[in-house]
Enzyme design. Structure first.
Site, PDB file in Angstrom:
ATOM      1  N   HIS A  43       0.865  -1.183   0.000  1.00  0.00           N
ATOM      2  CA  HIS A  43       0.000   0.000   0.000  1.00  0.00           C
ATOM      3  C   HIS A  43       0.903   1.234   0.000  1.00  0.00           C
ATOM      4  O   HIS A  43       1.170   1.809   1.047  1.00  0.00           O
ATOM      5  CB  HIS A  43      -0.902  -0.020   1.243  1.00  0.00           C
ATOM      6  CG  HIS A  43      -1.927   1.062   1.276  1.00  0.00           C
ATOM      7  ND1 HIS A  43      -3.137   0.927   1.902  1.00  0.00           N
ATOM      8  CD2 HIS A  43      -1.934   2.306   0.764  1.00  0.00           C
ATOM      9  CE1 HIS A  43      -3.837   2.042   1.785  1.00  0.00           C
ATOM     10  NE2 HIS A  43      -3.119   2.901   1.104  1.00  0.00           N
ATOM     11  N   GLU A  70      -2.675  -1.613  -3.087  1.00  0.00           N
ATOM     12  CA  GLU A  70      -3.765  -0.854  -2.483  1.00  0.00           C
ATOM     13  C   GLU A  70      -3.449   0.635  -2.557  1.00  0.00           C
ATOM     14  O   GLU A  70      -2.280   1.014  -2.502  1.00  0.00           O
ATOM     15  CB  GLU A  70      -3.911  -1.208  -1.004  1.00  0.00           C
ATOM     16  CG  GLU A  70      -4.140  -2.675  -0.741  1.00  0.00           C
ATOM     17  CD  GLU A  70      -4.315  -2.951   0.742  1.00  0.00           C
ATOM     18  OE1 GLU A  70      -5.012  -3.908   1.061  1.00  0.00           O
ATOM     19  OE2 GLU A  70      -3.750  -2.215   1.564  1.00  0.00           O
ATOM     20  N   HIS A 190      -7.442  -5.561   7.668  1.00  0.00           N
ATOM     21  CA  HIS A 190      -7.075  -4.501   8.611  1.00  0.00           C
ATOM     22  C   HIS A 190      -7.193  -5.012  10.053  1.00  0.00           C
ATOM     23  O   HIS A 190      -8.281  -5.342  10.515  1.00  0.00           O
ATOM     24  CB  HIS A 190      -7.890  -3.205   8.470  1.00  0.00           C
ATOM     25  CG  HIS A 190      -7.099  -2.023   8.982  1.00  0.00           C
ATOM     26  ND1 HIS A 190      -6.333  -1.212   8.164  1.00  0.00           N
ATOM     27  CD2 HIS A 190      -6.893  -1.575  10.244  1.00  0.00           C
ATOM     28  CE1 HIS A 190      -5.716  -0.303   8.905  1.00  0.00           C
ATOM     29  NE2 HIS A 190      -6.037  -0.499  10.171  1.00  0.00           N
TER      30      HIS A 190
HETATM   31  C1  LIG Z   1      -6.300  -0.901   3.355  1.00  0.00           C
HETATM   32  C2  LIG Z   1      -5.689  -1.355   4.604  1.00  0.00           C
HETATM   33  O1  LIG Z   1      -6.345  -1.625   5.564  1.00  0.00           O
HETATM   34  C3  LIG Z   1      -4.224  -1.523   4.676  1.00  0.00           C
HETATM   35  O2  LIG Z   1      -3.561  -1.104   3.561  1.00  0.00           O
HETATM   36  C4  LIG Z   1      -3.623  -0.859   5.830  1.00  0.00           C
HETATM   37  O3  LIG Z   1      -4.113   0.425   5.917  1.00  0.00           O
HETATM   38  C5  LIG Z   1      -2.129  -0.880   5.762  1.00  0.00           C
HETATM   39  O4  LIG Z   1      -1.616   0.376   5.529  1.00  0.00           O
HETATM   40  P1  LIG Z   1      -0.435   0.908   6.456  1.00  0.00           P
HETATM   41  O5  LIG Z   1       0.628  -0.141   6.434  1.00  0.00           O
HETATM   42  O6  LIG Z   1      -0.002   2.187   5.830  1.00  0.00           O
HETATM   43  O7  LIG Z   1      -0.997   1.088   7.837  1.00  0.00           O
HETATM   44  N1  LIG Z   2      -5.802  -4.614   3.356  1.00  0.00           N
HETATM   45  C1  LIG Z   2      -5.333  -4.750   4.686  1.00  0.00           C
HETATM   46  C2  LIG Z   2      -3.880  -4.939   4.708  1.00  0.00           C
HETATM   47  O1  LIG Z   2      -3.253  -5.046   3.680  1.00  0.00           O
HETATM   48  C3  LIG Z   2      -3.137  -5.076   5.960  1.00  0.00           C
HETATM   49  O2  LIG Z   2      -3.694  -4.402   7.042  1.00  0.00           O
HETATM   50  P1  LIG Z   2      -2.967  -4.615   8.479  1.00  0.00           P
HETATM   51  O3  LIG Z   2      -2.904  -6.104   8.751  1.00  0.00           O
HETATM   52  O4  LIG Z   2      -1.584  -4.034   8.340  1.00  0.00           O
HETATM   53  O5  LIG Z   2      -3.835  -3.877   9.451  1.00  0.00           O
END
Ligand SMILES: CC(=O)[C@@H](O)[C@H](O)COP(=O)(O)O
Ligand SMILES: NCC(=O)COP(=O)(O)O
Length: 238
Positions: A43, A70, A190
C-alpha cells in the site's frame, strides 16, 4: 479456500529507518511466498514512508503469487497500476496524510468516480476490489461501480472481538451474505491477527482473500517469518 496475502509495508518501514536496503523488501516478498504466502500486498502512500512506488515496480517483476496494490486512485496510483499491471488493485479512500486506513468508501457519494476508475482498471486487465465498511447501504452501489470484489474493513471487528466476538462479527456476516447475493467477491483486511482470524473465517467461510501486515510482521519477531506465515495459514484452514 481463503488466500493469505502478506502485506509487507512494515518491512519497508524497517528498511527506511536506516536508508539502505536492509531488509530487502523484494527478498522478503519472495521468502514470504516460499514460506506459504499466497499473495503479496503493498500500500504505497504519497509520502512513501514505507513502500515506495519503485518497490511496487520491482516487486511486480518477481512476485509469482497474486500481487495486490492498495491505495487511493490518484494520478500517481493509476500510473503505477498501468505500468505494473498487478493481479488486483484495491481502492482505498485514504487522504494523503492518513496514518493508516480508517474507513471504507462511501460508495453512494463516490459512485460515479469509482465507476470510471473501475472501468479504467479493468481495461488495464487488473481485478478491482473496493475497501468498504460493513454497512448494507454501501453494497448495491458498490456493485453498480462494476468492481469485481469488495474488501471488508475489519478494524471494527478486530477491536470489538475480545469483549464480544459474536456481536463483533454479526454485521460482517450480514454484509458478506449480501455481497454473495450481489455476485461480489469478498476480501477482508485490517488488524486481523492470530486471535481473531479463525473466527472470521469460520463465520464467513467463502472469504476469498485476507491481506494481513501489521500483526503478522509483529508476530514474526517472536516466531520467525516462516512459522508465522504457516500459523496464519492454519487459521484459515479451520
Ligand atoms: C487498506 C488497509 O487496511 C491496509 O492497507 C492498511 O491500511 C495498511 O496500511 P499501512 O501499512 O499504511 O498502515
Ligand atoms: N488490506 C489490509 C492490509 O493489507 C493489511 O492491514 P494490516 O494487517 O496491516 O492492518
Amino acid at each position: 479456500m481463503t488466500k493469505l496475502s502478506v502485506n509487507i509495508n512494515k518491512i519497508a518501514t524497517l528498511r527506511n529507518a536506516r536508508g539502505a536496503n536492509n531488509p530487502n523488501v523484494v527478498k522478503v516478498a519472495l521468502d514470504c511466498e516460499r514460506f506459504g504466502a499466497q499473495g503479496i500486498t503493498v500500500h504505497p502512500r504519497p509520502d512513501e514512508r514505507h513502500i515506495r512506488y519503485q518497490d511496487a515496480v520491482d516487486l511486480a517483476k518477481v512476485v509469482t503469487t497474486e500481487f495486490n496494490i492498495e491505495g487511493y486512485p490518484d494520478q500517481r496510483f493509476m500510473q503505477l497500476i498501468r505500468e505494473v499491471k498487478p493481479a488486483q488493485a484495491t481502492l482505498v479512500p485514504d487522504p494523503p496524510n492518513a496514518i493508516t486506513s480508517n474507513t471504507g468508501w462511501d460508495t453512494i457519494a463516490h459512485q460515479s468516480m469509482l465507476k470510471d476508475i473501475v472501468a479504467e482498471l479493468k481495461e488495464i486487465g487488473t481485478r478491482v476490489s473496493i475497501f468498504i465498511n460493513p454497512e448494507a447501504k454501501y453494497f448495491e452501489p458498490a456493485k453498480l461501480t462494476g468492481t469485481d470484489r469488495v474488501e471488508l474493513y475489519t478494524e471494527p471487528y478486530a477491536s470489538n472481538y475480545h469483549p464480544n466476538r459474536e456481536k463483533a462479527v454479526k454485521p460482517y456476516v450480514e454484509v458478506a451474505q449480501l455481497a454473495r447475493e450481489l455476485g461480489l467477491g469478498l476480501n477482508a483486511g485490517h488488524d486481523l491477527d492470530l486471535q481473531n482470524l479463525a473466527y472470521l473465517k469460520q463465520q464467513i467461510p467463502f472469504l476469498e482473500e485476507v491481506s494481513i501486515g501489521h500483526a503478522l510482521i509483529c508476530d514474526a519477531l517472536y516466531y520467525g517469518l516462516e512459522n508465522t506465515i504457516q500459523m496464519y495459514r492454519r487459521q484459515l484452514e479451520i
